[in-house]
Design a protein around this motif. Sequence first.
Motif, PDB file in Angstrom:
ATOM      1  N   GLU A  67       3.226  15.384   7.854  1.00  0.00           N
ATOM      2  CA  GLU A  67       4.648  15.506   7.517  1.00  0.00           C
ATOM      3  C   GLU A  67       4.992  14.637   6.320  1.00  0.00           C
ATOM      4  O   GLU A  67       5.703  15.071   5.401  1.00  0.00           O
ATOM      5  N   ALA A  68       4.494  13.405   6.322  1.00  0.00           N
ATOM      6  CA  ALA A  68       4.794  12.480   5.231  1.00  0.00           C
ATOM      7  C   ALA A  68       4.190  12.972   3.921  1.00  0.00           C
ATOM      8  O   ALA A  68       4.842  12.918   2.864  1.00  0.00           O
ATOM      9  N   LEU A  69       2.957  13.449   3.971  1.00  0.00           N
ATOM     10  CA  LEU A  69       2.325  13.934   2.758  1.00  0.00           C
ATOM     11  C   LEU A  69       3.061  15.155   2.201  1.00  0.00           C
ATOM     12  O   LEU A  69       3.241  15.287   0.982  1.00  0.00           O
ATOM     13  N   GLU A  70       3.509  16.031   3.062  1.00  0.00           N
ATOM     14  CA  GLU A  70       4.262  17.189   2.595  1.00  0.00           C
ATOM     15  C   GLU A  70       5.572  16.755   1.921  1.00  0.00           C
ATOM     16  O   GLU A  70       5.993  17.351   0.921  1.00  0.00           O
ATOM     17  N   ARG A  71       6.208  15.717   2.453  1.00  0.00           N
ATOM     18  CA  ARG A  71       7.404  15.170   1.809  1.00  0.00           C
ATOM     19  C   ARG A  71       7.078  14.658   0.405  1.00  0.00           C
ATOM     20  O   ARG A  71       7.865  14.824  -0.530  1.00  0.00           O
ATOM     21  N   LEU A  72       5.916  14.052   0.268  1.00  0.00           N
ATOM     22  CA  LEU A  72       5.584  13.350  -0.965  1.00  0.00           C
ATOM     23  C   LEU A  72       5.017  14.244  -2.051  1.00  0.00           C
ATOM     24  O   LEU A  72       5.048  13.880  -3.233  1.00  0.00           O
ATOM     25  N   HIS A  73       4.487  15.397  -1.689  1.00  0.00           N
ATOM     26  CA  HIS A  73       3.792  16.191  -2.687  1.00  0.00           C
ATOM     27  C   HIS A  73       4.711  16.938  -3.645  1.00  0.00           C
ATOM     28  O   HIS A  73       4.232  17.550  -4.612  1.00  0.00           O
ATOM     29  N   ALA A  74       6.004  16.842  -3.431  1.00  0.00           N
ATOM     30  CA  ALA A  74       6.950  17.337  -4.430  1.00  0.00           C
ATOM     31  C   ALA A  74       7.238  16.267  -5.486  1.00  0.00           C
ATOM     32  O   ALA A  74       7.915  16.532  -6.480  1.00  0.00           O
ATOM     33  N   THR A  75       6.721  15.058  -5.258  1.00  0.00           N
ATOM     34  CA  THR A  75       6.978  13.946  -6.163  1.00  0.00           C
ATOM     35  C   THR A  75       5.752  13.668  -7.018  1.00  0.00           C
ATOM     36  O   THR A  75       4.633  14.054  -6.691  1.00  0.00           O
ATOM     37  N   GLY A  76       5.983  12.990  -8.127  1.00  0.00           N
ATOM     38  CA  GLY A  76       4.889  12.657  -9.022  1.00  0.00           C
ATOM     39  C   GLY A  76       4.200  11.366  -8.620  1.00  0.00           C
ATOM     40  O   GLY A  76       4.687  10.620  -7.767  1.00  0.00           O
ATOM     41  N   PRO A  77       3.067  11.074  -9.249  1.00  0.00           N
ATOM     42  CA  PRO A  77       2.329   9.867  -8.909  1.00  0.00           C
ATOM     43  C   PRO A  77       2.863   8.620  -9.589  1.00  0.00           C
ATOM     44  O   PRO A  77       2.339   7.516  -9.357  1.00  0.00           O
ATOM     45  N   GLU A  78       3.882   8.771 -10.447  1.00  0.00           N
ATOM     46  CA  GLU A  78       4.404   7.624 -11.186  1.00  0.00           C
ATOM     47  C   GLU A  78       5.923   7.694 -11.279  1.00  0.00           C
ATOM     48  O   GLU A  78       6.532   8.723 -11.004  1.00  0.00           O
ATOM     49  N   ARG A  79       6.490   6.570 -11.708  1.00  0.00           N
ATOM     50  CA  ARG A  79       7.920   6.499 -11.981  1.00  0.00           C
ATOM     51  C   ARG A  79       8.122   5.560 -13.174  1.00  0.00           C
ATOM     52  O   ARG A  79       7.254   4.737 -13.480  1.00  0.00           O
ATOM     53  N   ASN A  80       9.245   5.719 -13.814  1.00  0.00           N
ATOM     54  CA  ASN A  80       9.570   4.875 -14.977  1.00  0.00           C
ATOM     55  C   ASN A  80       8.461   4.890 -16.029  1.00  0.00           C
ATOM     56  O   ASN A  80       8.204   3.890 -16.692  1.00  0.00           O
ATOM     57  N   GLY A  81       7.780   6.016 -16.142  1.00  0.00           N
ATOM     58  CA  GLY A  81       6.797   6.150 -17.193  1.00  0.00           C
ATOM     59  C   GLY A  81       5.372   5.811 -16.828  1.00  0.00           C
ATOM     60  O   GLY A  81       4.445   6.439 -17.332  1.00  0.00           O
ATOM     61  N   TRP A  82       5.168   4.794 -15.944  1.00  0.00           N
ATOM     62  CA  TRP A  82       3.778   4.444 -15.622  1.00  0.00           C
ATOM     63  C   TRP A  82       3.625   3.699 -14.306  1.00  0.00           C
ATOM     64  O   TRP A  82       2.507   3.530 -13.826  1.00  0.00           O
ATOM     65  N   LEU A  83       4.707   3.249 -13.656  1.00  0.00           N
ATOM     66  CA  LEU A  83       4.580   2.551 -12.378  1.00  0.00           C
ATOM     67  C   LEU A  83       4.128   3.530 -11.298  1.00  0.00           C
ATOM     68  O   LEU A  83       4.635   4.649 -11.204  1.00  0.00           O
ATOM     69  N   SER A  84       3.196   3.112 -10.467  1.00  0.00           N
ATOM     70  CA  SER A  84       2.580   4.033  -9.509  1.00  0.00           C
ATOM     71  C   SER A  84       3.451   4.277  -8.286  1.00  0.00           C
ATOM     72  O   SER A  84       4.163   3.388  -7.809  1.00  0.00           O
ATOM     73  N   ASN A  85       3.354   5.491  -7.786  1.00  0.00           N
ATOM     74  CA  ASN A  85       3.933   5.869  -6.495  1.00  0.00           C
ATOM     75  C   ASN A  85       2.929   5.471  -5.412  1.00  0.00           C
ATOM     76  O   ASN A  85       1.886   6.101  -5.257  1.00  0.00           O
ATOM     77  N   HIS A  86       3.253   4.427  -4.669  1.00  0.00           N
ATOM     78  CA  HIS A  86       2.327   3.907  -3.662  1.00  0.00           C
ATOM     79  C   HIS A  86       2.508   4.538  -2.288  1.00  0.00           C
ATOM     80  O   HIS A  86       1.750   4.238  -1.365  1.00  0.00           O
ATOM     81  N   ALA A  87       3.495   5.389  -2.136  1.00  0.00           N
ATOM     82  CA  ALA A  87       3.844   5.884  -0.813  1.00  0.00           C
ATOM     83  C   ALA A  87       2.701   6.608  -0.107  1.00  0.00           C
ATOM     84  O   ALA A  87       2.456   6.366   1.082  1.00  0.00           O
TER      85      ALA A  87
END
Length: 335
Positions: free
Chosen positions: A10-30
Amino acid sequence: MDDTTGTLDEALERLHATGPERNGWLSNHAPMAVEALVRRGQAPTVHRWLDRYRHKLEDMPSPGSPVTGNNWREALGDPSRIADWTRHFERTVEERPWREVLAEWWPRLLPGIAGGATHPVIRTGHAVRTLLTSGESAPRRAELAHALGYWAARHQPLRAVDPLPPAPSAAAALDAVPAVRSQDGGIRARLAQLTAFPRWGVAPDPDTARTRLTELVAAATRRYATHGHGEPTMLVHAATAPNAVLRTLPALPRELWAPSLAAAWAASAAVTAAYTPPEPLPYTVGAHTPEEIFERAAAHGDDHTIKFCDTALDVGDPMAMAAAVRSIELNEPVF
């Protein structure tokens, strides 16, 4: 620990609409943090944790042109192609067995292990651990695709460094890594200053490579107890990056184990050089059980702390537990 609740998918399905980064280069750690939370018995906390992390998530960037068997080399290391790389691997892991895909791409990606501040290889290690131990599902295969796509887009080899005399152990090798001259700036500026590493991450056969990689993970984890104050967030990667490689070894052909050790050593040494403090500090061994420590990490909520404590539990000895507690103390709590 297998997830019988369905929380991870469930959590992965929530997250796969999001990118691996934010603000240009900070990683999505979720994705990494929720995998660790589920693995360590904290599945009931996952959706609440994600709700609080949501403000750090950005949509997946728009795709450009497909990555293919003919053009992948020119797309390697191009962060503007994150969505293209992710789509490529999503298609590939649905068409072919994921182990086959991993074995093909691992040696291509391994030279760029430090790209994205080592987060792509760490995300890959979490994804592979789940696939190896908890079974396959569409969200879990997709998570591997997202991890590999992120790694391909952020692929960046380390600069060549001079060899220093061999070290007798992983702990001694880490102690002998020269710190970069300037401790200012982000990790990319610091990695550009690397000069030399001790000769250590070499193995004559696959089994020795696995043994030495296990030693490296333990040494880097323990070292955080005395050196984590140098940069509490970034120094966790000296342990979590090689542990991601260690977790992936069982899914790889044995002939890839020795080069995996060499790359993991380079990544751990690079992070150590970039952030090591001038002097160590003493540490205290507490009386908490590993389960109690990880419960504290989950309540603390910081993504790097959760991932580091997950690695410390893999190591499992008193100094590793002291390092886990130190990470909880040093990093800012989220909750």
